[in-house]
Design a protein around this motif. Structure first.
Motif, PDB file in Angstrom:
ATOM      1  N   MET A  44       0.831  -1.211   0.000  1.00  0.00           N
ATOM      2  CA  MET A  44       0.000   0.000   0.000  1.00  0.00           C
ATOM      3  C   MET A  44       0.864   1.259   0.000  1.00  0.00           C
ATOM      4  SD  MET A  44      -3.240  -1.061   0.267  1.00  0.00           S
ATOM      5  CE  MET A  44      -4.143   0.280   0.968  1.00  0.00           C
ATOM      6  N   GLY A  45       2.143   1.096   0.389  1.00  0.00           N
ATOM      7  CA  GLY A  45       3.057   2.228   0.507  1.00  0.00           C
ATOM      8  C   GLY A  45       3.921   2.055   1.733  1.00  0.00           C
ATOM      9  N   SER A  46       4.778   3.033   1.984  1.00  0.00           N
ATOM     10  CA  SER A  46       5.671   3.011   3.147  1.00  0.00           C
ATOM     11  C   SER A  46       4.977   3.644   4.341  1.00  0.00           C
ATOM     12  CB  SER A  46       6.948   3.797   2.837  1.00  0.00           C
ATOM     13  OG  SER A  46       7.624   3.232   1.748  1.00  0.00           O
ATOM     14  N   GLY A  47       5.467   3.325   5.526  1.00  0.00           N
ATOM     15  CA  GLY A  47       4.884   3.942   6.708  1.00  0.00           C
ATOM     16  C   GLY A  47       5.340   3.313   7.995  1.00  0.00           C
ATOM     17  N   VAL A  48       4.446   3.347   8.959  1.00  0.00           N
ATOM     18  CA  VAL A  48       4.702   2.869  10.310  1.00  0.00           C
ATOM     19  C   VAL A  48       3.388   2.291  10.836  1.00  0.00           C
ATOM     20  CG1 VAL A  48       4.135   5.105  11.392  1.00  0.00           C
ATOM     21  CG2 VAL A  48       5.786   3.598  12.511  1.00  0.00           C
ATOM     22  N   ALA A  49       3.468   1.483  11.872  1.00  0.00           N
ATOM     23  CA  ALA A  49       2.259   0.970  12.526  1.00  0.00           C
ATOM     24  C   ALA A  49       2.297   1.404  13.983  1.00  0.00           C
ATOM     25  CB  ALA A  49       2.203  -0.547  12.430  1.00  0.00           C
ATOM     26  N   ILE A  50       1.134   1.655  14.557  1.00  0.00           N
ATOM     27  CA  ILE A  50       1.064   2.040  15.964  1.00  0.00           C
ATOM     28  C   ILE A  50       0.116   1.100  16.682  1.00  0.00           C
ATOM     29  CG2 ILE A  50       0.478   3.851  17.625  1.00  0.00           C
ATOM     30  CD1 ILE A  50       1.175   5.905  15.449  1.00  0.00           C
ATOM     31  N   LYS A  51       0.603   0.534  17.779  1.00  0.00           N
ATOM     32  CA  LYS A  51      -0.241  -0.276  18.658  1.00  0.00           C
ATOM     33  C   LYS A  51      -0.880   0.723  19.629  1.00  0.00           C
ATOM     34  CE  LYS A  51      -0.060  -4.701  20.862  1.00  0.00           C
ATOM     35  NZ  LYS A  51       0.783  -5.829  21.225  1.00  0.00           N
ATOM     36  N   PRO A  52      -2.169   1.037  19.451  1.00  0.00           N
ATOM     37  CA  PRO A  52      -2.776   2.126  20.211  1.00  0.00           C
ATOM     38  C   PRO A  52      -2.965   1.846  21.697  1.00  0.00           C
ATOM     39  CG  PRO A  52      -4.389   1.151  18.723  1.00  0.00           C
ATOM     40  CD  PRO A  52      -3.094   0.440  18.500  1.00  0.00           C
ATOM     41  N   ALA A  53      -2.754   2.920  22.481  1.00  0.00           N
ATOM     42  CA  ALA A  53      -2.968   2.863  23.916  1.00  0.00           C
ATOM     43  C   ALA A  53      -4.340   3.434  24.279  1.00  0.00           C
ATOM     44  CB  ALA A  53      -1.876   3.646  24.644  1.00  0.00           C
ATOM     45  N   GLU A  54      -4.947   4.162  23.325  1.00  0.00           N
ATOM     46  CA  GLU A  54      -6.274   4.738  23.540  1.00  0.00           C
ATOM     47  C   GLU A  54      -7.008   4.798  22.210  1.00  0.00           C
ATOM     48  OE1 GLU A  54      -5.738   8.686  25.093  1.00  0.00           O
ATOM     49  OE2 GLU A  54      -4.778   9.410  23.287  1.00  0.00           O
ATOM     50  N   ILE A 137       0.092   4.875   6.508  1.00  0.00           N
ATOM     51  CA  ILE A 137       0.739   4.627   5.220  1.00  0.00           C
ATOM     52  C   ILE A 137       0.780   5.877   4.347  1.00  0.00           C
ATOM     53  CG2 ILE A 137       0.633   3.254   3.097  1.00  0.00           C
ATOM     54  CD1 ILE A 137       1.026   1.476   5.523  1.00  0.00           C
ATOM     55  N   VAL A 138       1.970   6.187   3.823  1.00  0.00           N
ATOM     56  CA  VAL A 138       2.095   7.206   2.788  1.00  0.00           C
ATOM     57  C   VAL A 138       1.734   6.494   1.490  1.00  0.00           C
ATOM     58  CG1 VAL A 138       3.661   8.783   1.589  1.00  0.00           C
ATOM     59  CG2 VAL A 138       3.908   8.423   4.068  1.00  0.00           C
ATOM     60  N   THR A 139       0.586   6.839   0.918  1.00  0.00           N
ATOM     61  CA  THR A 139       0.100   6.109  -0.246  1.00  0.00           C
ATOM     62  C   THR A 139       0.943   6.402  -1.484  1.00  0.00           C
ATOM     63  OG1 THR A 139      -1.504   7.824  -0.800  1.00  0.00           O
ATOM     64  CG2 THR A 139      -2.267   6.042   0.626  1.00  0.00           C
ATOM     65  N   LEU A 140       0.950   5.456  -2.380  1.00  0.00           N
ATOM     66  CA  LEU A 140       1.750   5.560  -3.605  1.00  0.00           C
ATOM     67  C   LEU A 140       0.955   6.294  -4.675  1.00  0.00           C
ATOM     68  CD1 LEU A 140       3.074   1.892  -3.592  1.00  0.00           C
ATOM     69  CD2 LEU A 140       4.281   3.937  -2.836  1.00  0.00           C
ATOM     70  N   THR A 141       0.960   7.631  -4.609  1.00  0.00           N
ATOM     71  CA  THR A 141       0.167   8.412  -5.552  1.00  0.00           C
ATOM     72  C   THR A 141       1.013   9.315  -6.444  1.00  0.00           C
ATOM     73  OG1 THR A 141      -0.141  10.144  -3.902  1.00  0.00           O
ATOM     74  CG2 THR A 141      -1.859   8.466  -4.058  1.00  0.00           C
ATOM     75  N   GLU A 142       2.288   9.467  -6.110  1.00  0.00           N
ATOM     76  CA  GLU A 142       3.130  10.400  -6.851  1.00  0.00           C
ATOM     77  C   GLU A 142       3.861   9.715  -8.006  1.00  0.00           C
ATOM     78  OE1 GLU A 142       5.749  12.026  -3.925  1.00  0.00           O
ATOM     79  OE2 GLU A 142       4.270  13.441  -3.222  1.00  0.00           O
ATOM     80  N   GLU A 143       4.190  10.504  -9.020  1.00  0.00           N
ATOM     81  CA  GLU A 143       4.971  10.010 -10.149  1.00  0.00           C
ATOM     82  C   GLU A 143       6.343   9.539  -9.663  1.00  0.00           C
ATOM     83  OE1 GLU A 143       7.197  12.229 -13.747  1.00  0.00           O
ATOM     84  OE2 GLU A 143       5.071  12.668 -13.577  1.00  0.00           O
ATOM     85  N   ILE A 144       6.934  10.319  -8.751  1.00  0.00           N
ATOM     86  CA  ILE A 144       8.216   9.958  -8.147  1.00  0.00           C
ATOM     87  C   ILE A 144       7.914   9.576  -6.700  1.00  0.00           C
ATOM     88  CG2 ILE A 144      10.508  10.781  -7.486  1.00  0.00           C
ATOM     89  CD1 ILE A 144      10.216  12.854  -9.770  1.00  0.00           C
ATOM     90  N   PRO A 145       8.095   8.306  -6.301  1.00  0.00           N
ATOM     91  CA  PRO A 145       7.768   7.894  -4.932  1.00  0.00           C
ATOM     92  C   PRO A 145       8.556   8.697  -3.894  1.00  0.00           C
ATOM     93  CG  PRO A 145       8.239   5.994  -6.310  1.00  0.00           C
ATOM     94  CD  PRO A 145       8.609   7.210  -7.098  1.00  0.00           C
ATOM     95  N   PRO A 146       7.915   9.075  -2.792  1.00  0.00           N
ATOM     96  CA  PRO A 146       8.600   9.839  -1.759  1.00  0.00           C
ATOM     97  C   PRO A 146       9.558   8.957  -0.957  1.00  0.00           C
ATOM     98  CG  PRO A 146       6.383   9.296  -1.050  1.00  0.00           C
ATOM     99  CD  PRO A 146       6.518   8.814  -2.469  1.00  0.00           C
ATOM    100  N   GLU A 147      10.560   9.596  -0.379  1.00  0.00           N
ATOM    101  CA  GLU A 147      11.430   8.899   0.565  1.00  0.00           C
ATOM    102  C   GLU A 147      10.771   9.030   1.930  1.00  0.00           C
ATOM    103  OE1 GLU A 147      15.552  10.037   0.593  1.00  0.00           O
ATOM    104  OE2 GLU A 147      15.514  10.365  -1.572  1.00  0.00           O
ATOM    105  N   VAL A 148      10.602   7.895   2.618  1.00  0.00           N
ATOM    106  CA  VAL A 148       9.909   7.890   3.902  1.00  0.00           C
ATOM    107  C   VAL A 148      10.830   7.337   4.976  1.00  0.00           C
ATOM    108  CG1 VAL A 148       7.908   7.006   5.177  1.00  0.00           C
ATOM    109  CG2 VAL A 148       7.685   7.567   2.743  1.00  0.00           C
TER     110      VAL A 148
END
Length: 169
Positions: A44-54, A137-148
Motif C-alpha cells: 500500500m506504501g511506506s509507513g509505520v504501525a502504531i499499537k494504540p494505547a487509547e 501509510i504514505v500512499t503511492l500516488t506520486e509520479e516519483i515515490p517519496p522517501e519515507v
C-alpha cells in the motif's frame, strides 16, 4: 568552468520535507510487524504501525479528509502538498461493520493538526478477536515515490513524529 545543466523535467520537481506526527498514542512499530501481508509487505506504501494505547485517531497535520471508508475504520487525509496518508485502525476491523468506530469528520472536511478524526473502542476490537495495530501509510500516488523515514518507540498523538517524508513535487 562548466555549469550544471538541468532538464526541464528536473527543474519541475522540488523536494518538500513533511513531518507527520503520531495520529494515535501508543507504541510505533515497523510495518513489517503488522499481521497482514498487504501492509507488512509495503504493497500500500511506506509507513509505520502504531499499537494504540487509547481509542482516538487525531489529524497528524493540517489537511483535507479525502475519503472515509463507510465503516469508519479508515480514512485518507491529504496534506496541502498533495501527499496522501492512509490511517487504518486495526487489522480486519472492516468485519465490525462500523460498530466500534465513530467518525467526527466527513469527506471533504478541512482539519487541523490534533483534531479528533475517529473515536474507536479498543475493547470491542479486542473482544472480537481482532488486533488493534494501526498502519499509517504514505500512499503511492506520486509520479516519483517519496522517501519515507519511519520513527519508532512510545508516541503521543499530536506530539511525537512517526514519519518524515521527502516528497518530490
Amino acid at each position: 568552468m562548466f555549469s550544471k545543466w538541468k532538464s526541464k523535467k528536473e527543474e519541475q520537481h522540488t523536494e518538500q520535507q513533511i513531518e507527520i506526527m503520531a495520529p494515535v498514542s501508543g507504541q510505533a512499530l515497523p510495518l513489517a510487524e503488522v499481521p497482514d501481508e498487504t501492509f507488512a509487505g509495503g504493497h500500500m506504501g511506506s509507513g509505520v504501525a502504531i499499537k494504540p494505547a487509547e481509542g482516538i485517531l487525531k489529524a497528524p497535520f493540517d489537511g483535507t479528509v479525502a475519503h472515509i471508508v463507510k465503516t469508519n475504520h479508515a480514512l485518507i487525509l491529504e496534506h496541502p502538498s498533495g501527499l496522501q496518508l492512509l490511517l487504518h485502525i486495526g487489522i480486519d476491523t472492516v468485519s465490525l461493520k462500523g460498530s466500534a468506530f465513530v467518525s467526527r469528520v466527513q469527506t471533504g472536511d478541512r482539519v487541523t493538526a490534533g483534531e479528533t478524526l475517529i473515536e474507536f473502542d479498543l475493547e470491542a476490537i479486542h473482544a472480537a478477536g481482532l488486533q488493534s495495530i494501526s498502519p499509517i501509510i504514505v500512499t503511492l500516488t506520486e509520479e516519483i515515490p517519496p522517501e519515507v523515514v519511519s520513527l519508532y518507540g512510545q508516541v503521543t498523538a499530536g506530539q511525537d513524529p512517526v514519519l518524515r517524508v521527502a516528497s518530490k513535487q
